[in-house]
Scaffold this active site. Structure first.
Site, mmCIF file in Angstrom:
data_model
loop_
_atom_site.group_PDB
_atom_site.id
_atom_site.type_symbol
_atom_site.label_atom_id
_atom_site.label_comp_id
_atom_site.label_asym_id
_atom_site.label_seq_id
_atom_site.Cartn_x
_atom_site.Cartn_y
_atom_site.Cartn_z
ATOM 1 N N GLU A 186 0.875 -1.180 0.000
ATOM 2 C CA GLU A 186 0.000 0.000 0.000
ATOM 3 C C GLU A 186 0.902 1.216 0.000
ATOM 4 O O GLU A 186 1.721 1.376 0.905
ATOM 5 C CB GLU A 186 -0.916 0.018 1.238
ATOM 6 C CG GLU A 186 -1.989 -1.049 1.244
ATOM 7 C CD GLU A 186 -2.964 -0.959 0.085
ATOM 8 O OE1 GLU A 186 -3.035 0.096 -0.587
ATOM 9 O OE2 GLU A 186 -3.641 -1.970 -0.190
ATOM 10 N N CYS A 238 -2.367 8.908 3.178
ATOM 11 C CA CYS A 238 -2.284 8.452 1.789
ATOM 12 C C CYS A 238 -3.597 8.700 1.065
ATOM 13 O O CYS A 238 -3.640 8.772 -0.151
ATOM 14 C CB CYS A 238 -1.916 6.982 1.748
ATOM 15 S SG CYS A 238 -2.938 6.014 2.835
HETATM 16 P P1 NAD Z 1 8.771 4.831 3.863
HETATM 17 O O1 NAD Z 1 8.627 4.097 2.586
HETATM 18 O O2 NAD Z 1 9.909 5.734 4.033
HETATM 19 O O3 NAD Z 1 8.870 3.791 5.079
HETATM 20 C C1 NAD Z 1 7.883 2.815 5.318
HETATM 21 C C2 NAD Z 1 8.506 1.677 6.107
HETATM 22 O O4 NAD Z 1 9.448 0.997 5.276
HETATM 23 C C3 NAD Z 1 9.282 2.133 7.347
HETATM 24 O O5 NAD Z 1 9.077 1.209 8.395
HETATM 25 C C4 NAD Z 1 10.720 2.081 6.859
HETATM 26 O O6 NAD Z 1 11.656 1.912 7.898
HETATM 27 C C5 NAD Z 1 10.689 0.867 5.953
HETATM 28 N N1 NAD Z 1 11.768 0.800 4.964
HETATM 29 C C6 NAD Z 1 12.506 1.819 4.459
HETATM 30 N N2 NAD Z 1 13.410 1.341 3.571
HETATM 31 C C7 NAD Z 1 13.235 0.003 3.503
HETATM 32 C C8 NAD Z 1 13.852 -1.038 2.766
HETATM 33 N N3 NAD Z 1 14.848 -0.796 1.905
HETATM 34 N N4 NAD Z 1 13.411 -2.295 2.938
HETATM 35 C C9 NAD Z 1 12.394 -2.565 3.786
HETATM 36 N N5 NAD Z 1 11.782 -1.615 4.527
HETATM 37 C C10 NAD Z 1 12.184 -0.335 4.387
HETATM 38 O O7 NAD Z 1 7.358 5.575 4.102
HETATM 39 P P2 NAD Z 1 6.982 6.555 5.309
HETATM 40 O O8 NAD Z 1 7.695 7.840 5.090
HETATM 41 O O9 NAD Z 1 7.115 5.873 6.620
HETATM 42 O O10 NAD Z 1 5.418 6.764 5.057
HETATM 43 C C11 NAD Z 1 4.922 7.716 4.197
HETATM 44 C C12 NAD Z 1 4.460 7.076 2.905
HETATM 45 O O11 NAD Z 1 3.548 6.022 3.198
HETATM 46 C C13 NAD Z 1 3.697 8.006 1.990
HETATM 47 O O12 NAD Z 1 4.164 7.887 0.666
HETATM 48 C C14 NAD Z 1 2.258 7.521 2.083
HETATM 49 O O13 NAD Z 1 1.466 7.771 0.962
HETATM 50 C C15 NAD Z 1 2.434 6.088 2.331
HETATM 51 N N6 NAD Z 1 1.262 5.515 2.993
HETATM 52 C C16 NAD Z 1 0.431 4.730 2.269
HETATM 53 C C17 NAD Z 1 -0.701 4.186 2.833
HETATM 54 C C18 NAD Z 1 -1.603 3.300 2.040
HETATM 55 O O14 NAD Z 1 -2.254 2.468 2.640
HETATM 56 N N7 NAD Z 1 -1.671 3.428 0.733
HETATM 57 C C19 NAD Z 1 -0.987 4.435 4.173
HETATM 58 C C20 NAD Z 1 -0.131 5.250 4.896
HETATM 59 C C21 NAD Z 1 1.002 5.775 4.286
#
Ligand code: NAD
Length: 486
Positions: free
Chosen positions: A256, A290
């Site tokens: 997501e 999001c």
């Molecule tokens: P992010 O992608 O930076 O991080 C998300 C998670 O992934 C964190 O726990 C992070 O530590 C982990 N992560 C980072 N690099 C990784 C890797 N290489 N391998 C595995 N895991 C890794 O996102 P964020 O800044 O925490 O959240 C904001 C984003 O989330 C926005 O783009 C938003 O749209 C999205 N979001 C989407 C939904 C949805 O359901 N569509 C809901 C909430 C947030």
């Protein structure tokens, strides 16, 4: 709520591996975005080997947990849900301090997390299948669901209780074991949830919490051959990386990601209602959802009236400390996000979008990442109208008529949620069918969803089966077809 010592306490958040609370290899901290002088948590950060230990514990626990009765799983989830609901004010306070949502929003999110566990307590008892006659004589066929195995759950910071809940609860309900990694920005919320789960006396290793960086902890989970399925919520860029690594080793994966959600306002709309939807959908939670309505697509004949009313409403919003009574919008999550948002203000102006309101960093009594909500009049080709910002910045696009508005709504690589404000049944129904998204809203903000129905999108927003509701079974179970000669 009265401010108590809980409003300032620094928590020590440890990880939970194989039924034991453990310190990390290093220690990190999270700060209060409403008051950066306040440390919310000092938390244990895992390295690769600690993460691998958590994964092994989950793999070892799986054969036992998968054989527990649905009643046992239902009881455990019900107990967790009850405790979350009983402590929703306290959990909401922690969430508001660590992530910056206003206290009422944060308490509501905590309650939602509790309801999600209760919902999946019921679902644990309803894992069904199908039975039918074979096309061959005297042969019976049935289709049953089995747990997938070890699931790796990787969560973002913006819903630090609800998103983990809607991953952990179905994972456990359907008999999987869990390795959960919260975002580095909100470790205390992940730890508080883990504390409640740990009290439900699950067998050691059934649920594990590991905290730390995405690059080390997250990647170890994604790449481990012992992790059978990965559920990720976060940015598009990270999601792509997770997808590549997971599909290379043929793990089941669910993503997501982002959104650039349209809210269409037609000429026949109740304009006050439409402005309410825009304010709620685009700006509450500082736009860090999001499902935020970051594109407001307004029919030409009501365009100017809508913009004037929206501007008026934005000017009346209270921006401030998340725990302060009467505050509508708290701070953005950290300094980096604030800097990025301010950079977006420059990008939008430079590309010729017309600035209508806001977008300044604000000073308050405490040093926090406060920003006024911003509004632009943009053209469809502007980056501010195409890319996800994840802040309190929205733009208005003018549409000639309904068909043009629908075209603009679908003119995006994203497809999470789309809304329309109209009093026309014909347009509402047409929009519901033709919006290229996973969720539609009529006369409602694009953000704000129920906990018992599917959540997810199309196009660049999502990948794999839906989350939430009974459709969660698609991801958290595997289908088996059995044949038997009678
Ligand atoms: P992010 O992608 O930076 O991080 C998300 C998670 O992934 C964190 O726990 C992070 O530590 C982990 N992560 C980072 N690099 C990784 C890797 N290489 N391998 C595995 N895991 C890794 O996102 P964020 O800044 O925490 O959240 C904001 C984003 O989330 C926005 O783009 C938003 O749209 C999205 N979001 C989407 C939904 C949805 O359901 N569509 C809901 C909430 C947030």
């Amino acid at each position: 709520m009265k401010r108590t010592e809980l409003s300032h306490v620094t928590h020590t958040a440890r990880q939970y591996i194989n039924g034991r609370w453990q310190t990390g290899v290093t220690t990190g901290s999270s700060e209060n975005p409403s008051d950066t002088s306040e440390v919310v948590a000092e938390y244990a950060r895992a390295d690769r080997s600690q993460t691998e230990a958590a994964i092994r514990a989950a793999a070892d626990a799986f054969p036992h947990w998968r054989r527990t009765t649905p009643q046992r799983r239902a009881d455990v989830l019900d107990q967790i849900g009850s405790e979350i609901l009983a402590r929703k004010d306290q959990l909401g306070l922690l969430l508001a301090r660590e992530e910056g949502k206003t206290l009422p929003e944060a308490i509501a999110e905590a309650a939602r997390a509790g309801h999600i566990f209760k919902f999946f307590a019921g679902e644990a008892l309803r894992v069904g299948g199908e039975s039918m006659d074979s096309v061959r004589p005297d042969v019976l066929v049935d289709v049953t669901r089995e747990p997938v195995g070890v699931v790796g759950l990787i969560a973002p910071w913006n819903f630090p209780l609800a998103i983990p809940a809607w991953k952990i609860a179905p994972a456990l309900a359907y008999g999987n074991t869990v390795v959960f990694k919260p975002s580095e920005l909100v470790p205390a919320c992940g730890w508080a949830l883990a504390e409640i789960i740990a009290r439900a006396t699950l067998p050691a290793g059934t649920f594990n919490l590991v905290m730390g960086s995405g690059r080390e902890v997250g990647q170890t989970i994604v790449e481990s051959p012992l992790v059978d399925a990965l559920s990720f919520t976060g940015s598009v860029a990270t999601g792509e990386r997770v997808l590549q690594a997971a599909s290379a080793r043929r793990a089941k994966v669910q993503l997501e990601m982002g959104g650039k959600n349209p809210l269409v306002v037609l000429a026949d709309a109740d304009l006050d209602r439409a402005v309410d939807c825009a304010v709620q959908g685009a700006y509450f939670s500082a736009g860090q959802r999001c499902t935020a309505s970051s594109r407001l697509i307004v029919e030409a004949s009501v365009h100017d009236a809508f913009v004037v009313r929206l501007r008026h409403r934005l000017a009346a919003l209270h921006i401030g400390h998340a725990l302060e009574r009467g505050v509508d919008i708290g701070p953005v999550v950290n300094g980096e996000q604030l800097a990025q948002n301010l950079e977006w203000m420059t990008i939008a102006r430079d590309e010729g979008a017309e600035h209508v309101y806001g977008g300044e960093a604000l000073q308050r009594a405490t040093t926090g990442h406060f920003m006024s909500p911003a509004l632009f009049l943009a053209k469809p080709q502007h980056r501010v109208a195409r890319e996800e910002i994840f802040g309190p910045i929205a733009c208005v696009l003018q549409a000639d008529d309904y068909e043009h508005a629908l075209h603009l709504a679908n003119d995006t690589p994203f497809g999470l949620c789309a809304g329309i404000c109209t009093t026309s049944l014909k347009y509402a129904m047409h929009f519901r069918r033709h919006a290229e998204v996973g969720m539609t809203m009529v006369n409602l903000p694009t953000a704000g969803i129920d906990f018992h129905v599917p959540f997810g999108g199309r196009k660049g927003s999502s990948y794999g089966p839906r989350e939430q509701g009974r459709y969660a079974a698609e991801f958290y179970t595997s289908i088996k077809t059995g044949y038997m000669m009678a």
